[in-house]
Design an enzyme around this catalytic site. Structure first.
Site, PDB file in Angstrom:
ATOM      1  CD  GLU A 228      -3.069  -0.959   2.127  1.00 31.55           C
ATOM      2  OE1 GLU A 228      -3.263  -0.226   2.959  1.00 31.55           O
ATOM      3  OE2 GLU A 228      -3.977  -1.884   1.819  1.00 31.55           O
TER       4      GLU A 228
ATOM      5  CD  GLU B   4      -3.907  -5.744   2.931  1.00 35.55           C
ATOM      6  OE1 GLU B   4      -4.721  -5.009   3.295  1.00 35.55           O
ATOM      7  OE2 GLU B   4      -2.531  -5.583   3.021  1.00 35.55           O
TER       8      GLU B   4
END
Length: 516
Positions: free
Chosen positions: A196, A320
């Protein structure tokens, strides 16, 4: 365990509220066997240093009265082996970009402590580090997937970590590895280059991250028997520009690009995300609608990737995904501990069907997370353990791992609520190495059963057996006092009808069929 046979009639009155049940019809055509394989790595799991996922999850107090090896909780290990998890992602998540691997090796009592600033502000003793993680993967029989620290780390730090684990020659780092008890290389292939990076991993632009990726990737070396599969930070949800920039700028030395998407019942990151257990049909419908957006995101990101990689050599890695609700009342909100209902199972099943049907591009995925965090497979309370409805979906769907995809064309009814509509049924199909055909079918309609008929054309088969996961209500959960409230049971409401299989799908149910 005693098996119970459930027919459609037994579930005819299982609805939320007092609405009447009306059957609908759905049709499907199962195509010929393709050359596409549903990668087993789609069924991967995620274990971040977060809440009670690692500590008090996989790795427990030496005094806890459960069966252990070292501090590994073996009932968890055996449960995950049963569903054949193919890989485990570690150490994060956001935690990965503040984790320095050298703090987690050597004598455990001498390791420096650290503050987990992302998740609860707790102090960790680093007793679970690199060697402990890789031993866990050995016990599980799965491949490790390590996320490298790009946000607060250095190129040399990640390069040294790769050498420490994978080099099979003589160097100061391999001497250190041998001193720490492992003379032979671990040969870890899956490596995430940051996590991220658009957010908690560094607040980078895609242009900046692309350059950082190339710099990190060139110093993360391949060694004998350990060719790296490097996975770039990808987008969140509908951030198509991130995918465009990374695919355009990173021309080589990339195995995959990661996509993150969480299903929020309220659809909003601000304020309440919604309860895991106390929800009405409006919240249920919105959750399922948000979950099905995964189809749109996978399709559109894949189309961008096709522009730069028409041969589909680069994997879309959804590392995810899952349902994210409010934490359970009375628990540390930074630990992200939430219950898991039949609704979660329907989300998991629908999502895995989407991944299976996009096997040409989706080669890996990781549910968030394995133990005690978010949409967990297993919840623990001291020595007690409970399998969530989501665990049973992964048990049901393991038949698809490394099987040949069978393309499915469907014509299905819609689930309508408050003037909004979503497809009521989704399905995926595969043929395994022994020739058995497996169909996994989801009916997300909260009230109506569905008469489902799938035509297999010239495919020869004689018998059909099945399993079902359902309950009286989509809010049903498994608890430590009632751990088998939602469980897999035998399903006998499918039959051969010429070249077709006919199935009566109860409302809010998941059915798996085996044809042979």
């Amino acid at each position: 365990m005693k098996k119970t046979l459930f027919s459609a009639a037994a579930f005819a009155l299982l609805t939320l509220g007092n609405s009447a049940v009306f059957a609908q019809s759905a049709k499907a055509t199962i195509g010929a066997e393709s050359n596409l394989v549903i990668s087993k790595h789609i069924y991967g799991q995620f274990a971040e240093h977060l809440g009670r996922g690692i500590y008090d999850g996989f790795w427990v107090d030496p005094k806890m009265p459960v069966k252990k090896q070292d501090r590994y909780r073996l009932d968890i290990v055996e449960a995950l082996k049963k569903i054949k998890i193919p890989n485990l992602r570690w150490p994060g998540g956001c935690f990965a970009d503040e984790y320095h691997w050298r703090d987690g090796i050597g004598v455990r009592t001498s390791r420096p402590k650290m503050v987990n600033t992302n998740w609860g502000g707790v102090t960790e003793d680093n007793s679970f580090g690199t060697h402990e993680f890789l031993e866990l993967c050995r016990l599980l029989g799965c491949e490790p997937y390590i996320s490298g620290n790009v946000g607060s780390g250095t190129v040399q730090e990640m390069s040294n970590w790769v050498e420490y684990l994978n080099f099979d020659g003589k160097s100061p780092l391999t001497d250190l590895r041998a001193k720490n008890g492992h003379g032979k290389p671990y040969n870890v292939s899956f490596w995430g280059v940051g996590n991220e990076s658009w957010g908690c991993g560094g607040n980078m632009t895609p242009e900046y991250y692309s350059d950082e990726y190339k710099r990190y990737a060139i110093f993360a070396k391949d060694y004998n028997n350990a060719k790296l599969k490097k996975i770039a930070t990808g987008p969140a949800g509908d951030n198509y520009n991130w995918t465009e920039v990374v695919m355009k700028n990173v021309k080589k030395d990339i195995w995959g690009i990661a996509l993150h998407y969480y299903t929020l019942p309220t659809g909003s990151w601000t304020g309440s995300k919604g309860s895991a257990t106390n929800f009405n049909e409006d919240a249920y419908f919105n959750t399922m609608r948000n979950a099905l957006k995964m189809e749109e995101y996978v399709t559109k990101h894949s189309a961008i990737m096709d522009k730069y990689d028409p041969q589909k050599n680069i994997a879309l890695v959804v590392d995810e995904w899952g349902v994210w609700t409010d934490s359970e009342p009375g628990t540390n909100p930074g630990f992200l501990y939430q219950q898991n209902s039949l609704r979660d199972a329907l989300v998991a099943a629908s999502t895995l069907n989407i991944f299976n049907n996009h096997a040409e591009r989706v080669k890996m995925a990781n549910l968030a997370q394995a133990i005690n965090v978010l949409q967990a497979l297993i919840l623990t309370n001291k020595e007690k353990l409970v399998f969530t409805p989501t665990y049973h979906i992964f048990d049901m769907y393991k038949v698809h791992q490394d099987a040949k995809l069978l393309p499915v064309k469907i014509d299905v009814p819609e689930y309508e609520f408050n003037g909004n509509k979503i497809p009521a049924v989704n399905v995926s199909a595969s043929k395994d190495a022994s020739g058995k055909i497996h169909l996994t079918i989801v009916n997300i309609d909260n009230h109506k059963s569905v008469d489902f008929k799938a035509d297999l054309g010239n495919v020869a088969w004689n018998t059909v057996t099945g399993q079902i996961l359902t309950g009286t209500n989509v809010t049903n959960i498994n608890t430590f006092t009632n751990p088998t409230n939602i469980r897999l049971v035998a399903f006998n409401d499918a039959k051969k009808d010429g070249s077709s299989v006919s199935v009566k799908l109860p409302a809010h149910s998941v059915v798996s069929l085996e044809l042979k």
